[in-house]
Design an enzyme around this catalytic site. Structure first.
Site: not given
Length: 183
Positions: A126, A44, A83
């Site tokens: 997210d 990701s 992230h």
């Protein structure tokens, strides 16, 4: 004589385990995070970080900024997520319009900032990963990435995804210990 040699090996193994634990706890104190090292488990964050990269975290009191790569855990899941922060919702900002928000009528009367994250290689924000939350709070963020070693974490991934590799390694270590006992 044989019993004392076995006892000595047990003590040596205990010292190795204690040393590893001391190093881990020292890293936790220095980095000010419960998890000073994490492994990237998915793609990701490509092309910034790849699956198997070993990441070093650090936490300080500086403000988190848009663009920071953070590790967070917003739910009860064991696995932390790596992230990038894409947006910051400022504290007490009544004019902020949360256009990608889906679950709540936005009324920011809070005293802390909130954060929205997304993987660099992901299409969507997210928010579904946050569980019952709409945004991340500062408490959800465990640390920021400060460095990494490419692909070193594949050892951890291999041991978790293929348990039989653990058994082979334990068998090899056991045979090596037995072979080392022979006089």
């Amino acid at each position: 004589m044989r019993v004392s040699k076995i006892f000595l090996q047990i003590i040596q193994l205990a010292l190795i385990a204690a040393s590893a634990l001391m190093v881990w706890n020292t890293l936790k104190v220095i980095t000010r995070t419960d998890s000073p090292i994490v492994v990237v488990l998915s793609g990701s964050m490509e092309p910034g970080f790849y699956r198997g990269d070993l990441l070093f975290l650090y936490e300080n009191d500086d403000d988190i900024e848009v663009g920071d790569v953070v590790v967070y855990n917003a739910t009860e899941r064991e696995i932390a997520i790596v992230h990038r922060v894409l947006d910051i919702i400022p504290a007490n900002d009544s004019t902020f319009s949360l256009s990608y928000q889906s679950k709540l009528e936005w009324n920011n009367d809070f005293t802390e900032n909130f954060y929205l994250t997304k993987g660099d290689n992901n299409r969507y924000f997210d928010q579904p990963l946050y569980g019952d939350k709409d945004l991340l709070s500062r408490d959800d963020i465990k640390g920021r990435i400060r460095g990494y070693f490419p692909y070193v974490g594949y050892i951890t991934i291999l041991l978790n995804e293929k348990p039989w590799v653990k058994y082979i390694l334990f068998a090899i270590m056991g045979l090596a210990a037995l072979a080392g006992n022979e006089d």
